[in-house]
Scaffold this motif. Structure first.
Motif, short mmCIF file in Angstrom:
data_model
loop_
_atom_site.label_atom_id
_atom_site.label_comp_id
_atom_site.label_asym_id
_atom_site.label_seq_id
_atom_site.Cartn_x
_atom_site.Cartn_y
_atom_site.Cartn_z
N GLY A 128 59.97 -33.27 9.06
CA GLY A 128 61.21 -32.50 8.96
C GLY A 128 61.46 -32.10 7.53
N PHE A 129 62.53 -31.35 7.34
CA PHE A 129 62.90 -30.87 6.00
C PHE A 129 64.39 -31.08 5.83
N VAL A 130 64.80 -31.51 4.64
CA VAL A 130 66.19 -31.88 4.39
C VAL A 130 66.73 -31.13 3.18
N VAL A 131 67.94 -30.61 3.31
CA VAL A 131 68.71 -30.10 2.17
C VAL A 131 69.94 -30.99 2.05
N TYR A 132 70.22 -31.48 0.84
CA TYR A 132 71.32 -32.44 0.68
C TYR A 132 72.21 -32.06 -0.50
N LEU A 133 73.49 -32.41 -0.36
CA LEU A 133 74.49 -32.16 -1.40
C LEU A 133 75.49 -33.30 -1.42
N VAL A 134 75.95 -33.66 -2.62
CA VAL A 134 77.03 -34.63 -2.81
C VAL A 134 78.05 -34.00 -3.74
N SER A 135 79.32 -34.05 -3.35
CA SER A 135 80.35 -33.35 -4.12
C SER A 135 81.64 -34.14 -4.17
N ALA A 136 82.32 -34.06 -5.31
CA ALA A 136 83.64 -34.65 -5.46
C ALA A 136 84.74 -33.60 -5.36
N THR A 137 84.33 -32.33 -5.18
CA THR A 137 85.31 -31.24 -5.23
C THR A 137 85.35 -30.38 -3.98
N HIS A 138 84.37 -30.48 -3.11
CA HIS A 138 84.30 -29.62 -1.94
C HIS A 138 84.14 -30.45 -0.67
N ALA A 139 84.71 -29.95 0.42
CA ALA A 139 84.61 -30.62 1.71
C ALA A 139 83.22 -30.42 2.31
N ALA A 140 82.87 -31.30 3.24
CA ALA A 140 81.54 -31.27 3.83
C ALA A 140 81.24 -29.94 4.51
N ALA A 141 82.21 -29.39 5.24
CA ALA A 141 81.99 -28.12 5.93
C ALA A 141 81.68 -27.01 4.93
N GLN A 142 82.35 -27.02 3.78
CA GLN A 142 82.09 -26.02 2.75
C GLN A 142 80.68 -26.18 2.19
N LEU A 143 80.25 -27.42 2.00
CA LEU A 143 78.92 -27.66 1.46
C LEU A 143 77.85 -27.17 2.42
N ALA A 145 78.17 -24.87 4.78
CA ALA A 145 78.22 -23.41 4.85
C ALA A 145 77.52 -22.78 3.66
N ALA A 146 77.70 -23.35 2.48
CA ALA A 146 77.05 -22.82 1.28
C ALA A 146 75.54 -23.00 1.35
N ALA A 147 75.09 -24.14 1.84
CA ALA A 147 73.66 -24.38 1.96
C ALA A 147 73.02 -23.42 2.96
N ARG A 148 73.70 -23.19 4.08
CA ARG A 148 73.16 -22.28 5.08
C ARG A 148 73.15 -20.85 4.56
N ALA A 149 74.15 -20.47 3.78
CA ALA A 149 74.17 -19.13 3.19
C ALA A 149 73.02 -18.97 2.20
N PHE A 150 72.76 -20.02 1.43
CA PHE A 150 71.62 -19.97 0.50
C PHE A 150 70.32 -19.74 1.25
N LEU A 151 70.11 -20.51 2.32
CA LEU A 151 68.87 -20.38 3.08
C LEU A 151 68.73 -18.97 3.66
N ALA A 152 69.81 -18.43 4.20
CA ALA A 152 69.76 -17.10 4.79
C ALA A 152 69.39 -16.04 3.77
N GLU A 153 69.81 -16.24 2.52
CA GLU A 153 69.52 -15.26 1.47
C GLU A 153 68.16 -15.52 0.82
N TRP A 154 67.80 -16.78 0.65
CA TRP A 154 66.60 -17.11 -0.13
C TRP A 154 65.32 -17.06 0.68
N VAL A 155 65.34 -17.54 1.92
CA VAL A 155 64.10 -17.63 2.70
C VAL A 155 63.38 -16.28 2.78
N PRO A 156 64.06 -15.14 2.99
CA PRO A 156 63.34 -13.86 3.06
C PRO A 156 62.61 -13.50 1.76
N THR A 157 63.01 -14.09 0.63
CA THR A 157 62.34 -13.77 -0.63
C THR A 157 60.92 -14.32 -0.68
N LEU A 158 60.57 -15.26 0.20
CA LEU A 158 59.20 -15.78 0.22
C LEU A 158 58.21 -14.68 0.58
#
Length: 282
Positions: A128-143, A145-158
């Motif tokens: 499997g593959f894991v993307v992880y984040l730890v934050s003191a300023t943002h809620a889990a749902a925001q984290l 959503a941001a990770a999924r947005a990154f993947l949607a934008e970055w993966v096509p650049t491969l």
């Protein structure tokens, strides 16, 4: 006496020859009362639950165990396939290419959290593959959503990456696979992981490096798009502060709350863990 039998495994490293290593093993077996060996089918009773794809994915949402915890943590897990050198090569290359832009986007530029990264994972023989984040300023749902947005934008650049840049990444990632162990502890850890998993693929690093050098860029890009964006089999884990507010407990769009890892496994087929025979030594 272990009347039901036992599976005894040992790793002996250092300045011992084969006879001395065998004597160590025989001593361990004797100390257990010389139990009969377990057949391969009885050695492992647990596999990896096979996640299903779809528009809705499970989220294991839990409060942190520490009552004073103020951070949120998120792990996005993408399940792939049974362990193999070819799939391991793809995952290692993906981690190598993604890590820096992921950190640069989510940590440096967006400042979402102080710990951001990605890694390959093997769970009971399933990769499997894991993307992880730890934050003191943002809620889990925001984290998430941001990770999924990154993947949607970055993966096509491969697919559009310059061929020379892709080749450099392949060479660097393959070279990382072949770095010598720093000490006997590193060697023992690498070998015993194979023993524990009953795979016994002593040359896994070399096999994955060789497979990586054969990866076609277009094929690799299409594979990444498929497993991360188009048809992902995924699960997320959210850990929130125990004293957090409603925003900390919110879920991202397209998520289904489950209360525990055990609940997430309910109703899922289990991918049995393959047990390989111990290689013969000439």
């Amino acid at each position: 006496m272990l009347d039901g039998g036992a599976h005894v495994a040992a790793y002996v490293g250092g300045n011992l020859d084969a006879a001395e290593a065998r004597a160590c093993f025989d001593g361990c077996v004797a100390a257990l009362g010389a139990p009969p060996p377990l057949p391969a089918s009885a050695r492992l009773d647990e596999g990896c639950a096979r996640l299903v794809g779809g528009d809705v994915h499970p989220v294991v949402a839990l409060p942190a165990k520490n009552p004073a915890e103020t951070n949120c943590a998120v792990e996005l897990y993408f399940q792939l396939a049974p362990q193999s050198a070819e799939e391991g090569a793809r995952l290692s290359l993906l981690e190598h290419i993604m890590f820096e832009p992921l950190f640069d986007s989510l940590r440096t530029k967006q400042q979402l959290g102080y710990s951001v990264g990605c890694s390959a994972r093997c769970t009971a023989g399933t990769l499997g593959f894991v993307v992880y984040l730890v934050s003191a300023t943002h809620a889990a749902a925001q984290l998430e959503a941001a990770a999924r947005a990154f993947l949607a934008e970055w993966v096509p650049t491969l697919a559009s990456m310059a061929p020379a840049a892709y080749a450099r990444n392949v060479a660097a990632a393959a070279a990382n696979k072949l770095i010598d162990d720093h000490n006997l502890g590193d060697e023992a850890s690498r070998y015993f992981s194979e023993i524990k998993a009953q795979q016994y693929m002593w040359g896994r690093a070399e096999a994955e490096a060789a497979a990586m050098r054969k990866l076609d860029q277009a094929e690799f890009a299409a594979w990444a798009a498929d497993v991360l964006c188009e048809r992902p089999r995924r699960l997320s884990i959210h850990v929130r502060p125990p004293k957090g507010d409603a925003a900390d407990a919110a879920l991202p769009e397209g998520a289904r709350r489950v209360e525990s890892a055990e609940a997430a496994r309910e109703g899922l087929a289990v991918e049995p863990m393959a047990v390989e025979p111990l290689p013969e030594v000439g």
